[in-house]
Design an enzyme around this catalytic site. Structure first.
Site, PDB file in Angstrom:
ATOM      1  N   HIS A  38      -1.003   0.007  -9.672  1.00 12.69           N
ATOM      2  CA  HIS A  38      -1.678  -0.929  -8.743  1.00 12.69           C
ATOM      3  C   HIS A  38      -2.155  -2.185  -9.495  1.00 12.69           C
ATOM      4  O   HIS A  38      -3.350  -2.514  -9.480  1.00 12.69           O
ATOM      5  CB  HIS A  38      -2.848  -0.226  -8.031  1.00 12.69           C
ATOM      6  N   ARG A  95       0.850  -1.187   0.000  1.00 15.95           N
ATOM      7  CA  ARG A  95       0.000   0.000   0.000  1.00 15.95           C
ATOM      8  C   ARG A  95       0.891   1.245   0.000  1.00 15.95           C
ATOM      9  O   ARG A  95       1.948   1.261   0.642  1.00 15.95           O
ATOM     10  CB  ARG A  95      -0.915   0.023   1.233  1.00 15.95           C
TER      11      ARG A  95
HETATM   12  N1  LIG Z   1      -0.403  -4.198  -5.142  1.00 14.84           N
HETATM   13  C1  LIG Z   1      -1.323  -5.126  -5.297  1.00 14.84           C
HETATM   14  O1  LIG Z   1      -1.833  -5.350  -6.388  1.00 14.84           O
HETATM   15  C2  LIG Z   1      -1.713  -5.962  -4.114  1.00 14.84           C
HETATM   16  C3  LIG Z   1      -2.419  -7.162  -4.336  1.00 14.84           C
HETATM   17  C4  LIG Z   1      -2.716  -7.964  -3.249  1.00 14.84           C
HETATM   18  C5  LIG Z   1      -2.336  -7.597  -1.971  1.00 14.84           C
HETATM   19  N2  LIG Z   1      -1.667  -6.438  -1.792  1.00 14.84           N
HETATM   20  C6  LIG Z   1      -1.247  -6.051  -0.433  1.00 14.84           C
HETATM   21  O2  LIG Z   1      -0.440  -7.096   0.104  1.00 14.84           O
HETATM   22  C7  LIG Z   1      -0.711  -7.177   1.507  1.00 14.84           C
HETATM   23  C8  LIG Z   1      -0.237  -8.507   2.060  1.00 14.84           C
HETATM   24  O3  LIG Z   1      -1.103  -9.538   1.647  1.00 14.84           O
HETATM   25  P1  LIG Z   1      -1.012 -11.002   2.291  1.00 14.84           P
HETATM   26  O4  LIG Z   1      -2.130 -11.779   1.732  1.00 14.84           O
HETATM   27  O5  LIG Z   1       0.365 -11.542   2.175  1.00 14.84           O
HETATM   28  O6  LIG Z   1      -1.277 -10.653   3.831  1.00 14.84           O
HETATM   29  P2  LIG Z   1      -1.038 -11.580   5.104  1.00 14.84           P
HETATM   30  O7  LIG Z   1      -1.984 -11.111   6.146  1.00 14.84           O
HETATM   31  O8  LIG Z   1      -1.067 -13.007   4.714  1.00 14.84           O
HETATM   32  O9  LIG Z   1       0.456 -11.254   5.545  1.00 14.84           O
HETATM   33  C9  LIG Z   1       0.801 -10.117   6.270  1.00 14.84           C
HETATM   34  C10 LIG Z   1       2.214 -10.277   6.860  1.00 14.84           C
HETATM   35  O10 LIG Z   1       2.575  -9.024   7.447  1.00 14.84           O
HETATM   36  C11 LIG Z   1       3.061  -9.258   8.762  1.00 14.84           C
HETATM   37  N3  LIG Z   1       2.762  -8.123   9.635  1.00 14.84           N
HETATM   38  C12 LIG Z   1       1.574  -7.500   9.822  1.00 14.84           C
HETATM   39  N4  LIG Z   1       1.705  -6.504  10.711  1.00 14.84           N
HETATM   40  C13 LIG Z   1       2.995  -6.504  11.098  1.00 14.84           C
HETATM   41  C14 LIG Z   1       3.746  -5.716  12.000  1.00 14.84           C
HETATM   42  N5  LIG Z   1       3.189  -4.708  12.691  1.00 14.84           N
HETATM   43  N6  LIG Z   1       5.046  -6.009  12.154  1.00 14.84           N
HETATM   44  C15 LIG Z   1       5.613  -7.021  11.477  1.00 14.84           C
HETATM   45  N7  LIG Z   1       4.972  -7.798  10.590  1.00 14.84           N
HETATM   46  C16 LIG Z   1       3.681  -7.534  10.417  1.00 14.84           C
HETATM   47  C17 LIG Z   1       2.341 -10.510   9.238  1.00 14.84           C
HETATM   48  O11 LIG Z   1       3.074 -11.126  10.290  1.00 14.84           O
HETATM   49  C18 LIG Z   1       2.305 -11.337   7.951  1.00 14.84           C
HETATM   50  O12 LIG Z   1       3.526 -12.023   7.808  1.00 14.84           O
HETATM   51  C19 LIG Z   1      -2.216  -6.928   1.580  1.00 14.84           C
HETATM   52  O13 LIG Z   1      -2.601  -6.475   2.857  1.00 14.84           O
HETATM   53  C20 LIG Z   1      -2.434  -5.878   0.502  1.00 14.84           C
HETATM   54  O14 LIG Z   1      -2.412  -4.590   1.048  1.00 14.84           O
HETATM   55  C21 LIG Z   1      -1.355  -5.614  -2.832  1.00 14.84           C
HETATM   56  O1  LIG Z   2      -5.551  -5.947  -1.825  1.00  9.32           O
HETATM   57  C1  LIG Z   2      -5.719  -6.359  -2.966  1.00  9.32           C
HETATM   58  O2  LIG Z   2      -6.220  -7.451  -3.235  1.00  9.32           O
HETATM   59  C2  LIG Z   2      -5.286  -5.512  -4.124  1.00  9.32           C
HETATM   60  O3  LIG Z   2      -4.384  -4.541  -3.730  1.00  9.32           O
HETATM   61  C3  LIG Z   2      -6.454  -4.845  -4.782  1.00  9.32           C
HETATM   62  O4  LIG Z   2      -6.687  -3.629  -4.164  1.00  9.32           O
END
Ligand SMILES: NC(=O)c1ccc[n+]([C@@H]2O[C@H](COP(=O)([O-])OP(=O)(O)OC[C@H]3O[C@@H](n4cnc5c(N)ncnc54)[C@H](O)[C@@H]3O)[C@@H](O)[C@H]2O)c1
Ligand SMILES: O=C(O)[C@H](O)CO
Length: 312
Positions: free
Chosen positions: A275, A227
């Site tokens: 994005h 993000r």
């Molecule tokens: N750019 C894009 O197109 C896109 C697409 C999908 C997801 N995302 C982003 O990717 C992020 C991660 O997705 P995910 O499915 O892997 O999430 P997830 O919940 O599986 O993983 C989150 C990780 O962050 C760590 N974490 C959270 N808070 C923390 C803190 N305060 N200190 C240390 N570590 C911390 C957790 O321990 C975990 O390992 C999503 O929240 C989303 O914002 C972006």
């Molecule tokens: O969180 C997600 O799945 C992507 O960033 C779409 O906003």
């Protein structure tokens, strides 16, 4: 069973048809304003408050991995979703492989100095540069959840030392795990390529700031796939100016679309995408949702439930 669906930009007809095919016994409908008829589950992205308010649902599915938007809505509209209604998010559903492609291609781009060669090309200069060593190219991933751990695994076969940082310690073969605020400094020390895959929570906003960037290896690289609010843009620009950070690849921004006057657009060492690091893929997402609903209906344990207090 009834399911209501709302997404501001997806093709609702396509999704509704695909959901009906996957769950033929379920009545699926696109939610439209004024629809107060009962439903068991809601599938949403940026839903209008009135869609969920006052409903007795068995569960709500966010149609993405990040739930910062809906949690933000809930904090300003506390009555929007009762506390005891479970909120789920998509786990992987095809986003893991997209993140792997994005991260591997960009790390290799920097490692093979394609950024430098592009700059030389623009000056019509034919010049061979010194090779980088894998051992000088430690990749550090902030967040080792569903997506971060997949990205970490995909970088190992290329010979890069890989480490990750998360809330609790992970056991991922070949990957060095750092956990908690007390180990963040050690994680950053020697990290040459920083990849961000943290969720957006009050604890992680602004984490990639001057202090963090200063702790990275010299001539480091920053890739933000999570993000925009994680990065303090002014601090990143200053680190690029000083040379501490050599390049940045940004998929997400504090303000999207990125305003035309933002200096990141013109910066020669900043690359960006709008994005698109990982899209929500209908087939995989619907498989995950239908599978999760079946398990919930049988009273089984499921994964993907959001901890609303923790924020992800
Ligand atoms: N750019 C894009 O197109 C896109 C697409 C999908 C997801 N995302 C982003 O990717 C992020 C991660 O997705 P995910 O499915 O892997 O999430 P997830 O919940 O599986 O993983 C989150 C990780 O962050 C760590 N974490 C959270 N808070 C923390 C803190 N305060 N200190 C240390 N570590 C911390 C957790 O321990 C975990 O390992 C999503 O929240 C989303 O914002 C972006
Ligand atoms: O969180 C997600 O799945 C992507 O960033 C779409 O906003």
């Amino acid at each position: 069973m009834d399911i209501i669906f709302y997404h501001p930009s997806f093709n609702s007809d396509y999704w509704i048809n695909a959901l009906r095919k996957a769950m033929p016994q379920v009545h699926v409908r696109a939610w439209t304003a004024g629809d107060n008829a009962p439903a068991d589950y809601a599938l949403v992205w940026h839903p209008p408050v009135e869609m969920l308010k006052g409903r007795k649902l068995k569960g709500v599915f966010a149609l993405g991995a990040g739930v910062d938007a809906i949690l933000g809505q809930l904090s300003t509209n506390p009555g929007m979703l009762a506390d005891d209604i479970p909120l789920f998010r998509l786990e992987d559903t095809g986003m893991g492989s997209q993140m792997q492609e994005y991260a591997v291609s960009q790390v290799l781009h920097w490692f093979r100095r394609f950024d430098d060669y592009q700059a030389l090309k623009l000056q019509s200069r034919w010049q061979q540069l010194e090779e980088y060593e894998h051992t000088d190219f430690t990749v550090g991933i902030l967040g080792a959840g569903v997506l971060g751990s997949k990205v970490a695994e995909s970088l190992l076969p290329w010979g890069f030392p890989v480490r990750c940082w998360s809330r609790s310690r992970k056991s991922l073969p070949g990957i060095q795990s750092f956990a908690g605020p007390e180990e963040l400094g050690d994680f950053l020390q020697g990290t040459r390529v920083l990849i961000n895959l943290l969720p957006n929570t009050p604890e992680t906003v602004g984490l990639i700031n001057q202090s963090l960037l200063n702790q990275l290896a010299e001539h480091s690289y920053v890739m933000n796939l999570a993000r925009g609010v994680h990065v303090v843009e002014a601090d990143l620009l200053a680190a690029l100016e000083s040379g501490k950070v050599k390049g940045a690849m940004l998929d997400v921004f504090s303000h999207e679309p990125l305003p035309a006057d933002n200096p990141l657009w013109a910066h020669p060492r900043v690359a960006m995408t709008p994005h698109i690091a990982a899209f929500t893929r209908p087939t995989e997402a619907i498989e995950f949702i239908s599978h999760t609903i079946s398990k919930l209906e049988r009273g089984e344990t499921v994964s993907g439930r959001v901890d609303r207090v923790r924020g992800y």
